[in-house]
Enzyme design. Structure first.
Site, PDB file in Angstrom:
ATOM      1  N   SER A 146    -126.057  46.762  27.732  1.00  0.00           N
ATOM      2  CA  SER A 146    -125.535  45.452  27.323  1.00  0.00           C
ATOM      3  C   SER A 146    -125.289  44.661  28.594  1.00  0.00           C
ATOM      4  CB  SER A 146    -124.213  45.634  26.570  1.00  0.00           C
ATOM      5  OG  SER A 146    -123.509  44.409  26.491  1.00  0.00           O
ATOM      6  N   TYR A 160    -115.840  49.351  25.550  1.00  0.00           N
ATOM      7  CA  TYR A 160    -117.270  49.140  25.334  1.00  0.00           C
ATOM      8  C   TYR A 160    -117.951  48.805  26.664  1.00  0.00           C
ATOM      9  CZ  TYR A 160    -121.488  46.949  23.334  1.00  0.00           C
ATOM     10  OH  TYR A 160    -122.769  46.605  23.009  1.00  0.00           O
TER      11      TYR A 160
HETATM   12  P1  NAD Z   1    -125.570  48.448  14.684  1.00  0.00           P
HETATM   13  O1  NAD Z   1    -124.154  48.872  14.398  1.00  0.00           O
HETATM   14  O2  NAD Z   1    -126.359  47.830  13.581  1.00  0.00           O
HETATM   15  O3  NAD Z   1    -126.393  49.693  15.226  1.00  0.00           O
HETATM   16  C1  NAD Z   1    -125.823  50.812  15.823  1.00  0.00           C
HETATM   17  C2  NAD Z   1    -126.409  52.040  15.184  1.00  0.00           C
HETATM   18  O4  NAD Z   1    -125.910  53.216  15.821  1.00  0.00           O
HETATM   19  C3  NAD Z   1    -126.040  52.147  13.689  1.00  0.00           C
HETATM   20  O5  NAD Z   1    -127.204  52.429  12.950  1.00  0.00           O
HETATM   21  C4  NAD Z   1    -125.062  53.306  13.656  1.00  0.00           C
HETATM   22  O6  NAD Z   1    -125.081  53.996  12.429  1.00  0.00           O
HETATM   23  C5  NAD Z   1    -125.600  54.156  14.810  1.00  0.00           C
HETATM   24  N1  NAD Z   1    -124.617  55.126  15.271  1.00  0.00           N
HETATM   25  C6  NAD Z   1    -123.316  54.906  15.568  1.00  0.00           C
HETATM   26  N2  NAD Z   1    -122.739  56.076  15.902  1.00  0.00           N
HETATM   27  C7  NAD Z   1    -123.695  57.034  15.819  1.00  0.00           C
HETATM   28  C8  NAD Z   1    -123.706  58.437  16.038  1.00  0.00           C
HETATM   29  N3  NAD Z   1    -122.604  59.096  16.405  1.00  0.00           N
HETATM   30  N4  NAD Z   1    -124.864  59.101  15.875  1.00  0.00           N
HETATM   31  C9  NAD Z   1    -125.994  58.457  15.486  1.00  0.00           C
HETATM   32  N5  NAD Z   1    -126.046  57.134  15.250  1.00  0.00           N
HETATM   33  C10 NAD Z   1    -124.899  56.444  15.415  1.00  0.00           C
HETATM   34  O7  NAD Z   1    -125.518  47.465  15.941  1.00  0.00           O
HETATM   35  P2  NAD Z   1    -126.704  46.823  16.806  1.00  0.00           P
HETATM   36  O8  NAD Z   1    -126.264  45.446  17.129  1.00  0.00           O
HETATM   37  O9  NAD Z   1    -128.026  47.036  16.191  1.00  0.00           O
HETATM   38  O10 NAD Z   1    -126.593  47.658  18.167  1.00  0.00           O
HETATM   39  C11 NAD Z   1    -127.570  48.586  18.609  1.00  0.00           C
HETATM   40  C12 NAD Z   1    -127.323  48.868  20.094  1.00  0.00           C
HETATM   41  O11 NAD Z   1    -127.522  47.659  20.833  1.00  0.00           O
HETATM   42  C13 NAD Z   1    -125.901  49.348  20.397  1.00  0.00           C
HETATM   43  O12 NAD Z   1    -125.939  50.329  21.401  1.00  0.00           O
HETATM   44  C14 NAD Z   1    -125.231  48.087  20.910  1.00  0.00           C
HETATM   45  O13 NAD Z   1    -124.143  48.363  21.772  1.00  0.00           O
HETATM   46  C15 NAD Z   1    -126.387  47.426  21.652  1.00  0.00           C
HETATM   47  N6  NAD Z   1    -126.214  45.978  21.836  1.00  0.00           N
HETATM   48  C16 NAD Z   1    -126.266  45.120  20.769  1.00  0.00           C
HETATM   49  C17 NAD Z   1    -126.108  43.749  21.005  1.00  0.00           C
HETATM   50  C18 NAD Z   1    -126.165  42.735  19.885  1.00  0.00           C
HETATM   51  O14 NAD Z   1    -125.874  41.553  20.145  1.00  0.00           O
HETATM   52  N7  NAD Z   1    -126.533  43.098  18.675  1.00  0.00           N
HETATM   53  C19 NAD Z   1    -125.887  43.281  22.305  1.00  0.00           C
HETATM   54  C20 NAD Z   1    -125.834  44.190  23.351  1.00  0.00           C
HETATM   55  C21 NAD Z   1    -126.020  45.539  23.111  1.00  0.00           C
END
Ligand code: NAD
Length: 256
Positions: A146, A160
């Site tokens: 991130s 985070y």
């Molecule tokens: P999201 O919550 O939709 O996806 C996260 C996924 O991780 C979910 O499917 C959840 O079930 C899974 N997960 C959580 N704990 C778990 C575990 N113990 N074992 C297996 N799976 C597990 O959110 P997202 O926005 O799609 O985020 C995906 C990644 O991208 C994350 O690492 C997040 O920090 C990163 N990210 C997202 C953004 C954004 O703006 N969406 C920005 C920066 C970073």
């Protein structure tokens, strides 16, 4: 050809693929030709995703996975390799957001953020990395960090941000350790990317204020990450390792 983004013949494992960016990454890697393994805890959602991928001509396998649990990681990776073949691309995407400020957080919450976002990426990297070394064909590990891995947001998301900074360091140290085995390790640092979980917030009044700080004037869509993902996964990225690609529309250029 070094300009190619073709992933035909590759096996890509995406963690946290039951929603959001992970589900999107699995579809993108499949469209580029990879056989995909999708891992998460919500089996029903993984089944839907793998059926969608199969229906559009790809090959997908769904496996139960809790990235915080070393046994679950070992079982998921073993099943993936037994049924889909040696993993050549790992996308460490599973992650959870924080829910409290530093002084209000309890130990359990700190641990769950660190265990999922940071330890989970290491456990997966260790399990898949060992197998990549044994198979002797190199590989790619892509950590979804991130922009908060190197920038902060006042009064928010401390645990985070610390976990994502750790992921950046994990990317660098693993890249150094595995480079001679042909395993390239990189990270993507997304800014604000719209997914089903955050769209409501990003379209609210506080979201609109944040949007003003994005240089290109809009939040990202999951498709905006595809270029970086395919570069780091495919032949075109053959000489890139230990780096983080920010995909944030210039958010981190905002003035201090
Ligand atoms: P999201 O919550 O939709 O996806 C996260 C996924 O991780 C979910 O499917 C959840 O079930 C899974 N997960 C959580 N704990 C778990 C575990 N113990 N074992 C297996 N799976 C597990 O959110 P997202 O926005 O799609 O985020 C995906 C990644 O991208 C994350 O690492 C997040 O920090 C990163 N990210 C997202 C953004 C954004 O703006 N969406 C920005 C920066 C970073």
């Amino acid at each position: 050809m070094r300009t190619s983004f073709d992933l035909t013949g590759q096996v890509a494992f995406v963690t946290g693929a039951s929603s959001g960016l992970g589900a999107h990454f699995a579809q993108t890697l499949s469209e580029a030709g990879a056989k995909v393994v999708v891992g998460a805890r919500r089996a029903d959602r993984l089944k839907d995703l793998s059926e969608r991928i199969t229906a559009s001509g790809g090959t997908a396998l769904a496996v139960d996975l809790d990235v915080t649990d070393a046994n679950s990681v070992a079982q998921a990776v073993a099943r993936a390799e037994d049924e889909a073949g040696p993993i050549s691309i790992l996308v460490n995407n599973a992650g959870i957001p924080p829910r409290a400020l530093s002084l209000e957080m309890d130990e359990a919450e700190w641990d769950s953020v660190m265990d999922t976002n940071l330890k989970g990426a290491w456990l997966m990297g260790r399990e898949v990395g060992r197998r990549m070394v044994d198979h002797g064909n190199g590989g790619r590990i892509i950590n979804i960090a991130s922009v908060l891995g190197w920038r902060t947001v006042a009064k928010r998301v401390q645990s985070y941000a610390v976990s994502k900074a750790g992921m950046v360091s994990l990317t660098e140290t693993l890249a150094l350790e595995l480079g001679r085995d042909g395993i390239l390790v990189n990270a993507i640092g997304p800014g604000y990317i719209k997914t089903e979980l955050n769209t409501e917030f990003l379209e609210s009044a506080p979201g609109e204020r944040i949007q003003k700080r994005v240089a290109v004037g809009r939040f990202g869509e999951p498709e905006d990450l595809d270029g970086a993902l395919l570069l780091l996964a495919g032949p075109a990225g053959a000489y890139i390792t230990g780096t983080v690609i920010a995909v944030d529309g210039g958010l981190t250029l905002s003035t201090l």
